[in-house]
Design a protein around this motif. Structure first.
Motif, mmCIF file in Angstrom:
data_model
loop_
_atom_site.group_PDB
_atom_site.id
_atom_site.type_symbol
_atom_site.label_atom_id
_atom_site.label_comp_id
_atom_site.label_asym_id
_atom_site.label_seq_id
_atom_site.Cartn_x
_atom_site.Cartn_y
_atom_site.Cartn_z
ATOM 1 N N LEU A 10 -14.978 121.542 49.998
ATOM 2 C CA LEU A 10 -15.671 121.623 48.720
ATOM 3 C C LEU A 10 -15.702 120.241 48.081
ATOM 4 O O LEU A 10 -14.664 119.601 47.902
ATOM 5 N N THR A 11 -16.908 119.765 47.756
ATOM 6 C CA THR A 11 -17.077 118.435 47.168
ATOM 7 C C THR A 11 -17.706 118.575 45.787
ATOM 8 O O THR A 11 -18.654 119.350 45.611
ATOM 9 N N PHE A 12 -17.168 117.834 44.823
ATOM 10 C CA PHE A 12 -17.732 117.827 43.474
ATOM 11 C C PHE A 12 -18.452 116.507 43.243
ATOM 12 O O PHE A 12 -17.934 115.430 43.560
ATOM 13 N N VAL A 13 -19.654 116.600 42.668
ATOM 14 C CA VAL A 13 -20.450 115.398 42.388
ATOM 15 C C VAL A 13 -20.970 115.477 40.959
ATOM 16 O O VAL A 13 -21.489 116.518 40.542
ATOM 17 N N MET A 14 -20.814 114.407 40.206
ATOM 18 C CA MET A 14 -21.381 114.326 38.861
ATOM 19 C C MET A 14 -22.833 113.859 38.968
ATOM 20 O O MET A 14 -23.131 112.920 39.727
ATOM 21 N N GLY A 15 -23.719 114.483 38.230
ATOM 22 C CA GLY A 15 -25.130 114.114 38.284
ATOM 23 C C GLY A 15 -25.377 112.652 37.964
ATOM 24 O O GLY A 15 -26.198 111.989 38.614
ATOM 25 N N ASN A 16 -24.656 112.130 36.959
ATOM 26 C CA ASN A 16 -24.922 110.739 36.563
ATOM 27 C C ASN A 16 -24.473 109.725 37.602
ATOM 28 O O ASN A 16 -24.778 108.544 37.492
ATOM 29 N N SER A 17 -23.757 110.174 38.663
ATOM 30 C CA SER A 17 -23.302 109.240 39.688
ATOM 31 C C SER A 17 -24.446 108.757 40.576
ATOM 32 O O SER A 17 -24.309 107.752 41.272
ATOM 33 N N TYR A 18 -25.578 109.476 40.567
ATOM 34 C CA TYR A 18 -26.710 109.033 41.398
ATOM 35 C C TYR A 18 -28.058 109.209 40.705
ATOM 36 O O TYR A 18 -29.049 108.619 41.132
ATOM 37 N N GLN A 19 -28.120 109.996 39.629
ATOM 38 C CA GLN A 19 -29.409 110.288 39.000
ATOM 39 C C GLN A 19 -29.949 109.153 38.138
ATOM 40 O O GLN A 19 -31.034 109.266 37.582
ATOM 41 N N ARG A 20 -29.193 108.054 38.068
ATOM 42 C CA ARG A 20 -29.678 106.885 37.317
ATOM 43 C C ARG A 20 -29.955 105.693 38.221
ATOM 44 O O ARG A 20 -30.307 104.613 37.734
ATOM 45 N N ASN A 21 -29.800 105.909 39.559
ATOM 46 C CA ASN A 21 -30.077 104.768 40.445
ATOM 47 C C ASN A 21 -31.587 104.564 40.609
ATOM 48 O O ASN A 21 -32.385 105.470 40.341
ATOM 49 N N ALA A 22 -31.963 103.386 41.059
ATOM 50 C CA ALA A 22 -33.377 102.974 41.075
ATOM 51 C C ALA A 22 -34.247 103.878 41.945
ATOM 52 O O ALA A 22 -35.350 104.261 41.531
ATOM 53 N N ASP A 23 -33.791 104.230 43.144
ATOM 54 C CA ASP A 23 -34.592 105.066 44.041
ATOM 55 C C ASP A 23 -34.831 106.451 43.449
ATOM 56 O O ASP A 23 -35.938 106.992 43.529
ATOM 57 N N TYR A 24 -33.785 107.025 42.874
ATOM 58 C CA TYR A 24 -33.909 108.367 42.287
ATOM 59 C C TYR A 24 -34.898 108.339 41.113
ATOM 60 O O TYR A 24 -35.797 109.185 41.019
ATOM 61 N N VAL A 25 -34.732 107.355 40.230
ATOM 62 C CA VAL A 25 -35.616 107.254 39.059
ATOM 63 C C VAL A 25 -37.063 107.044 39.501
ATOM 64 O O VAL A 25 -37.990 107.640 38.934
ATOM 65 N N MET A 26 -37.283 106.225 40.537
ATOM 66 C CA MET A 26 -38.638 106.005 41.025
ATOM 67 C C MET A 26 -39.232 107.307 41.567
ATOM 68 O O MET A 26 -40.421 107.591 41.358
ATOM 69 N N ASP A 27 -38.406 108.123 42.248
ATOM 70 C CA ASP A 27 -38.898 109.410 42.737
ATOM 71 C C ASP A 27 -39.216 110.370 41.589
ATOM 72 O O ASP A 27 -40.116 111.206 41.702
#
Length: 384
Positions: free
Chosen positions: A115-132
């Protein structure tokens, strides 16, 4: 892996689901002896209650079936959904949610190793994600975005634009969490079907989707954190749990929209199976009879319709089984000062309202209050 082992894994993955979209994706992975990667997202808003047992028990089954499960603590989603969660509380609530989920897994004897926990802000503010996000915003109409989020985003007559971004982010999460499937409630079906259509527009593959049924609460409707009578907190004492179960609506002989029977079906029976002994026991010693022992929900429904299993027998049996499930969770909470501190910071008590002191005057008819006299003197002094 043998064919029978693959079948057993698939049966556990599919158990109690309302629907599976693109099931062949999961079937192919399992048949090849690999572990499906599945994610479930939850926004850290209201305090988790016993309704969270429904997705948590399904997650426990997925782990028991050998799946790699990621839980997304969707902090940015919570903020986008009409500012449901103040940003200063999100981090504390995320930690509280994590502790709750892990303790539920432990209470049914399922390892949380995969079981892995991930916070949304850990990747949802990176450049590739924002461009998508920008790309998908240019490809998806306002109508389609609103339709996709209709059941999961707060709707209002003058809704903020952020509500239209919510479904776009959730669709992109499937790609950026690198999963084979997303798990969620039946209320997310429109969003899941949108994901099947939207991701290929960016050149990304379709994912499978596992849909849990919507389980009624104690009063027949949805179990809500904002309605204290419709939900049981995971830290409620056995006495409080028993009292709330006793007040639950359970019409004799009626199975439909019966929150107690639904809880037995989607939580208590599968939880007992994960513990190694699939059964739900109903005590009848007060009537001098042997207990009723059930291993399948069909047996329970049949006896309930025939009035063999009455609300008066069902309620104490549900309360006893639920308290047994809550016991290890509450013990873990009591043993952890860190968890207790997190709870007080994540869900602080509401500030007390200050009572306004009314000016009752002099209490003598015809006599002005002191303030009124001063005001009158000022007017007299300033008049010509």
């Amino acid at each position: 892996m043998t064919e029978s082992q693959a079948s057993e894994r698939l049966a556990l993955i599919h158990e109690n689901l309302a629907e599976v979209l693109n099931p062949e994706i999961i079937e192919k992975i399992v048949s090849e002896g690999r572990n499906p990667k599945i994610y479930w997202g939850t926004a850290p808003t209201g305090r988790p209650h016993c309704g969270y047992f429904v997705p948590a028990i399904k997650i426990a089954q997925l782990l028991a079936a050998g799946c790699d499960v990621t839980i997304l603590i969707a902090d940015i989603h919570a903020f986008l959904d009409n500012l449901k969660a103040p940003l200063d509380l999100v981090a504390q609530r995320a930690q509280y949610y994590r502790q709750i989920v892990v303790s539920i897994m432990q209470s049914v004897g399922v390892s949380s190793e995969k079981l892995t926990f991930v916070m949304g802000n850990s990747y949802q503010r990176n450049a590739d994600y924002v461009m998508d996000v920008y790309k998908l915003s240019s490809l998806v109409s306002e109508h389609d975005a609103r339709k996709a989020g209709a059941e999961v985003v707060k709707q209002s007559s003058n809704a903020p634009l952020s509500g239209l971004l919510y479904p776009i982010l959730q669709v992109l999460d499937e790609q950026y969490l690198d999963v084979d499937a997303q798990f969620g409630g039946l209320d997310q079906r429109k969003l899941f079907t949108a994901a099947k259509e939207w991701l290929p527009k960016l050149g990304y593959k379709e994912r499978a989707h596992l849909l849990n049924p919507m389980v009624p609460g104690l009063h027949g409707g949805k179990m809500s954190a904002s309605d204290p009578d419709s939900k049981i907190d995971l830290l409620d004492s056995p006495e409080v749990v028993t009292k709330k179960i006793r007040k639950a609506i359970a019409t004799p002989k009626v199975v439909e929209e019966n929150g107690l029977l639904a809880f037995v079906e989607f939580v208590l029976l599968p939880a007992s199976a994960l513990r190694g002994n699939r059964e739900f026991q109903v005590d009848r010693s007060r009537d001098g009879l042997e207990p009723l022992v059930y291993t399948a929900i069909d047996q329970i429904h049949q006896d309930y319709r025939n009035d063999v299993l009455t609300p008066q027998l069902l309620k104490p049996a549900v309360a006893k089984a639920l308290n047994s499930l809550l016991g290890p969770i509450q013990a873990a909470y009591q043993d952890s000062k860190e968890w207790q501190e997190t709870a007080s910071k994540a869900y602080p008590p509401p500030p007390k309202k200050e009572k306004k002191v009314k000016d009752k005057g002099s209490r003598h008819p015809g006599q002005k209050s002191e303030e009124a006299v001063k005001s009158s003197d000022k007017v007299s002094a300033g008049s010509s």
